[in-house]
Design a protein around this motif. Sequence first.
Motif, PDB file in Angstrom:
ATOM      1  N   LEU A   1       0.831  -1.213   0.000  1.00  0.00           N
ATOM      2  CA  LEU A   1       0.000   0.000   0.000  1.00  0.00           C
ATOM      3  C   LEU A   1       0.865   1.261   0.000  1.00  0.00           C
ATOM      4  O   LEU A   1       0.571   2.225  -0.712  1.00  0.00           O
ATOM      5  CB  LEU A   1      -0.945  -0.005   1.196  1.00  0.00           C
ATOM      6  CG  LEU A   1      -2.022  -1.089   1.184  1.00  0.00           C
ATOM      7  CD1 LEU A   1      -2.820  -1.052   2.483  1.00  0.00           C
ATOM      8  CD2 LEU A   1      -2.939  -0.950  -0.012  1.00  0.00           C
TER       9      LEU A   1
ATOM     10  N   CYS B   1       2.196   1.795  -3.434  1.00  0.00           N
ATOM     11  CA  CYS B   1       1.176   2.404  -4.307  1.00  0.00           C
ATOM     12  C   CYS B   1       1.103   3.905  -4.073  1.00  0.00           C
ATOM     13  O   CYS B   1       1.057   4.691  -5.027  1.00  0.00           O
ATOM     14  CB  CYS B   1      -0.190   1.775  -4.051  1.00  0.00           C
ATOM     15  SG  CYS B   1      -0.338   0.083  -4.627  1.00  0.00           S
TER      16      CYS B   1
ATOM     17  N   VAL C   1      -6.036   2.515  -2.861  1.00  0.00           N
ATOM     18  CA  VAL C   1      -6.108   2.218  -4.297  1.00  0.00           C
ATOM     19  C   VAL C   1      -6.988   3.226  -5.039  1.00  0.00           C
ATOM     20  O   VAL C   1      -6.575   3.749  -6.079  1.00  0.00           O
ATOM     21  CB  VAL C   1      -6.533   0.751  -4.537  1.00  0.00           C
ATOM     22  CG1 VAL C   1      -6.830   0.502  -5.999  1.00  0.00           C
ATOM     23  CG2 VAL C   1      -5.437  -0.180  -4.043  1.00  0.00           C
TER      24      VAL C   1
ATOM     25  N   CYS D   1      -5.032   6.499  -5.341  1.00  0.00           N
ATOM     26  CA  CYS D   1      -4.001   6.386  -6.383  1.00  0.00           C
ATOM     27  C   CYS D   1      -4.616   6.447  -7.777  1.00  0.00           C
ATOM     28  O   CYS D   1      -4.061   7.073  -8.680  1.00  0.00           O
ATOM     29  CB  CYS D   1      -3.213   5.094  -6.201  1.00  0.00           C
ATOM     30  SG  CYS D   1      -2.200   5.064  -4.708  1.00  0.00           S
TER      31      CYS D   1
END
Length: 110
Positions: free
Chosen positions: A10, A13, A86, A89
């Motif tokens: 994570l 990312c 996510v 991002c």
Amino acid sequence: MRHLLYLAVLLGCLAGALWLEPILRVGVLRRWRRLLLTLLPVVVVFTAWDLAAIAAGHWTFDPAQMTGVLLPGGLPLEELLFFVVVPVCAVLGFEAVRTVLARVGRGDRR
């Protein structure tokens, strides 16, 4: 150290996407209310989905790759963070592409 693997992914990312904010000035974090409204349905729906799958015994997590912090219903903290990281991002990437295309379209060479 393996218990931090999910968090490390994570963080990777985020590291791959957060630089877009100050360098390209995409303005995603500056418009935090808009981002929050985008994240809210994603976090709610996928958290509920995961909790239902965990309760039904259809979904498990490798405890060796987790910190061991479990939220109510048995949801690992990392999984909830996944539902935030996510999409953030993805939004940063999308806005970066829009920003670059807009600059190229108007001849801006920053």
